[in-house]
Design a protein around this motif. Structure first.
Motif, PDB file in Angstrom:
ATOM      1  N   ALA A  37       8.337  14.831 -11.407  1.00 44.96           N
ATOM      2  CA  ALA A  37       9.202  14.724 -10.026  1.00 44.96           C
ATOM      3  C   ALA A  37       8.788  13.484  -9.469  1.00 44.96           C
ATOM      4  N   PRO A  38       9.388  12.831  -8.851  1.00 42.97           N
ATOM      5  CA  PRO A  38       9.080  11.717  -7.898  1.00 42.97           C
ATOM      6  C   PRO A  38       8.308  12.072  -6.853  1.00 42.97           C
ATOM      7  N   LYS A  39       7.390  11.308  -6.425  1.00 44.63           N
ATOM      8  CA  LYS A  39       6.559  11.382  -5.513  1.00 44.63           C
ATOM      9  C   LYS A  39       6.571  10.522  -4.315  1.00 44.63           C
ATOM     10  N   THR A  40       6.173  10.829  -2.960  1.00 44.00           N
ATOM     11  CA  THR A  40       6.391   9.864  -1.849  1.00 44.00           C
ATOM     12  C   THR A  40       4.810   9.403  -1.728  1.00 44.00           C
ATOM     13  N   VAL A  41       4.570   8.136  -1.690  1.00 46.16           N
ATOM     14  CA  VAL A  41       3.438   7.578  -1.622  1.00 46.16           C
ATOM     15  C   VAL A  41       3.319   6.605  -0.428  1.00 46.16           C
ATOM     16  N   GLU A  42       1.966   6.960   0.227  1.00 43.76           N
ATOM     17  CA  GLU A  42       1.728   6.236   1.492  1.00 43.76           C
ATOM     18  C   GLU A  42       0.559   5.235   1.090  1.00 43.76           C
ATOM     19  N   LEU A  43       0.714   3.925   1.433  1.00 38.72           N
ATOM     20  CA  LEU A  43      -0.386   2.792   1.119  1.00 38.72           C
ATOM     21  C   LEU A  43      -0.707   2.049   2.500  1.00 38.72           C
ATOM     22  N   VAL A  44      -1.831   1.875   2.825  1.00 39.42           N
ATOM     23  CA  VAL A  44      -2.241   0.759   3.778  1.00 39.42           C
ATOM     24  C   VAL A  44      -2.586  -0.263   3.321  1.00 39.42           C
ATOM     25  N   THR A  45      -1.702  -1.502   3.736  1.00 37.88           N
ATOM     26  CA  THR A  45      -2.182  -2.848   3.488  1.00 37.88           C
ATOM     27  C   THR A  45      -3.244  -3.374   4.157  1.00 37.88           C
ATOM     28  N   PRO A  46      -3.846  -4.378   3.511  1.00 37.64           N
ATOM     29  CA  PRO A  46      -5.248  -5.120   4.029  1.00 37.64           C
ATOM     30  C   PRO A  46      -5.145  -5.428   5.482  1.00 37.64           C
ATOM     31  N   ASP A  47      -3.797  -5.613   5.958  1.00 40.61           N
ATOM     32  CA  ASP A  47      -3.395  -6.097   7.320  1.00 40.61           C
ATOM     33  C   ASP A  47      -3.068  -4.918   8.285  1.00 40.61           C
ATOM     34  N   GLY A  48      -3.032  -3.861   7.664  1.00 41.15           N
ATOM     35  CA  GLY A  48      -2.751  -2.722   8.652  1.00 41.15           C
ATOM     36  C   GLY A  48      -1.310  -2.124   8.507  1.00 41.15           C
ATOM     37  N   VAL A  49      -0.495  -2.240   7.572  1.00 42.07           N
ATOM     38  CA  VAL A  49       0.849  -1.875   7.619  1.00 42.07           C
ATOM     39  C   VAL A  49       0.904  -0.561   6.527  1.00 42.07           C
ATOM     40  N   LEU A  50       1.437   0.493   7.326  1.00 41.73           N
ATOM     41  CA  LEU A  50       1.540   1.474   6.568  1.00 41.73           C
ATOM     42  C   LEU A  50       2.819   1.542   5.643  1.00 41.73           C
ATOM     43  N   LEU A  51       2.599   1.429   4.278  1.00 46.69           N
ATOM     44  CA  LEU A  51       3.500   1.022   3.453  1.00 46.69           C
ATOM     45  C   LEU A  51       3.947   2.475   2.611  1.00 46.69           C
ATOM     46  N   LYS A  52       5.218   2.588   2.830  1.00 44.17           N
ATOM     47  CA  LYS A  52       5.881   3.780   2.087  1.00 44.17           C
ATOM     48  C   LYS A  52       6.614   3.659   0.646  1.00 44.17           C
ATOM     49  N   GLY A  53       6.627   4.418  -0.303  1.00 43.58           N
ATOM     50  CA  GLY A  53       7.339   4.162  -1.407  1.00 43.58           C
ATOM     51  C   GLY A  53       7.576   5.346  -2.294  1.00 43.58           C
ATOM     52  N   ARG A  54       8.237   5.315  -3.088  1.00 43.87           N
ATOM     53  CA  ARG A  54       8.543   6.354  -4.107  1.00 43.87           C
ATOM     54  C   ARG A  54       8.067   6.107  -5.455  1.00 43.87           C
ATOM     55  N   TYR A  55       7.360   7.106  -6.095  1.00 46.16           N
ATOM     56  CA  TYR A  55       6.847   6.835  -7.616  1.00 46.16           C
ATOM     57  C   TYR A  55       7.526   7.760  -8.600  1.00 46.16           C
ATOM     58  N   PHE A  56       7.920   7.340  -9.442  1.00 52.96           N
ATOM     59  CA  PHE A  56       8.649   8.091 -10.692  1.00 52.96           C
ATOM     60  C   PHE A  56       7.826   7.959 -11.816  1.00 52.96           C
ATOM     61  N   PRO A  57       7.178   9.211 -12.164  1.00 53.58           N
ATOM     62  CA  PRO A  57       5.809   9.054 -13.351  1.00 53.58           C
ATOM     63  C   PRO A  57       6.576   8.524 -14.536  1.00 53.58           C
ATOM     64  N   GLY A  58       6.273   8.051 -15.672  1.00 55.24           N
ATOM     65  CA  GLY A  58       6.468   7.915 -16.903  1.00 55.24           C
ATOM     66  C   GLY A  58       6.671   9.003 -17.770  1.00 55.24           C
ATOM     67  N   ARG A  59       7.343   8.870 -18.919  1.00 57.92           N
ATOM     68  CA  ARG A  59       7.241  10.081 -19.654  1.00 57.92           C
ATOM     69  C   ARG A  59       6.457   9.747 -21.048  1.00 57.92           C
ATOM     70  N   HIS A  60       5.683   8.633 -21.047  1.00 62.43           N
ATOM     71  CA  HIS A  60       4.962   8.381 -22.252  1.00 62.43           C
ATOM     72  C   HIS A  60       3.489   8.162 -21.937  1.00 62.43           C
ATOM     73  N   ALA A  61       3.019   8.766 -20.831  1.00 57.98           N
ATOM     74  CA  ALA A  61       1.620   8.747 -20.713  1.00 57.98           C
ATOM     75  C   ALA A  61       1.314   7.280 -20.605  1.00 57.98           C
ATOM     76  N   LYS A  62       0.233   6.749 -21.268  1.00 56.97           N
ATOM     77  CA  LYS A  62      -0.608   5.659 -21.155  1.00 56.97           C
ATOM     78  C   LYS A  62       0.398   4.467 -21.782  1.00 56.97           C
ATOM     79  N   GLU A  63       1.314   4.694 -22.520  1.00 59.14           N
ATOM     80  CA  GLU A  63       2.376   3.788 -22.929  1.00 59.14           C
ATOM     81  C   GLU A  63       3.458   3.539 -22.203  1.00 59.14           C
ATOM     82  N   SER A  64       3.800   4.179 -20.941  1.00 61.50           N
ATOM     83  CA  SER A  64       4.691   4.178 -20.250  1.00 61.50           C
ATOM     84  C   SER A  64       4.989   2.666 -19.547  1.00 61.50           C
ATOM     85  N   VAL A  65       6.048   2.030 -19.917  1.00 58.47           N
ATOM     86  CA  VAL A  65       6.051   0.758 -19.051  1.00 58.47           C
ATOM     87  C   VAL A  65       6.386   0.856 -17.818  1.00 58.47           C
ATOM     88  N   PRO A  66       5.782   0.262 -16.775  1.00 55.28           N
ATOM     89  CA  PRO A  66       5.958   0.303 -15.529  1.00 55.28           C
ATOM     90  C   PRO A  66       6.930  -0.561 -15.169  1.00 55.28           C
TER      91      PRO A  66
END
Length: 232
Positions: A37-66
């Protein structure tokens, strides 16, 4: 805004390009109980921006191409959710996909200015060249740190990173690829150089003072990265 017919071509071609950007490896079977399931991700950049994004996990574990998808000016990452889901599907490679809202866009409009102890609102229409440079050096590096965490957890293969950029995002993709390949070795260990493929959708030659031709001449970019350019 990406057009439907371009998106359809991109789905097929980007999946092929990303899968062949480096030597093919045997695809691992999807682990039982994997949460895709896609996940909402929140990151904080070094200059203080609250960055939001969506992450869709791969199906092949460590061989998943990002695959990192960068939207255009005054767009938001959610415009590419259907594309992300398609690239995540088994039929199109089972890729791990991250789609951020870049600063001033979508849900990434707040910046904490610690020196003044206040929150500043970022608006896309007021962004200047310096803000685009910050997208490259802060937003995208923060996203890569998240992808590195997933890599270390065995959820994807960061060494096969593909970047898709639309219009403004296309310019940022090329500049960030050059930035990624600019890190010098550390004690004989490679730093960066993870971007192996770049897909550009209707890239402008110049966007707010960033000339797309300059990073194309950077070491590594012209000879070590696979490129695909689509115009609608």
């Amino acid at each position: 805004m990406i057009h439907t017919y371009v998106q359809s071509a991109l789905i097929l071609l980007a999946a092929w390009l990303c899968a062949t950007a480096s030597d093919r490896v045997a695809m691992a079977q999807e682990p039982a109980g994997t949460d895709l399931a896609p996940k909402t991700v929140e990151l904080v950049t070094p200059d203080g921006v609250l960055l939001k994004g969506r992450y869709f996990p791969g199906r092949h574990a460590k061989e998943s191409v990002p695959i990192l998808i960068l939207h255009g000016w005054q767009e938001r990452g959610s415009a590419y959710e259907a594309l992300a889901r398609t690239l995540q599907s088994e039929a199109h490679g089972g890729h791990a996909v991250f789609v951020p809202d870049l600063r001033g866009h979508g849900g990434s409009t707040q910046m904490e200015e610690s020196s003044q102890q206040r929150i500043r609102e970022l608006k896309a229409e007021k962004l200047i060249k310096a803000d685009l440079v910050a997208m490259i050096e802060h937003d995208l590096d923060s996203v890569k740190s998240f992808l590195l965490e997933q890599h270390n957890a065995g959820q994807l293969n960061l060494d096969r990173l593909c970047v898709i950029g639309s219009e403004m995002g296309a310019v940022l993709a090329v500049y960030w690829a050059a930035h990624d390949w600019s890190w010098p070795p550390l004690r004989g260990t490679r730093q960066g150089q993870d971007v192996k493929a770049v897909v550009l959708i209707s890239p402008p030659q110049n966007f707010k003072g960033l000339d797309i031709r300059l990073p194309l001449e950077a070491p590594g970019v012209s000879k070590d990265i696979s490129f695909m350019i689509l115009y609608g």
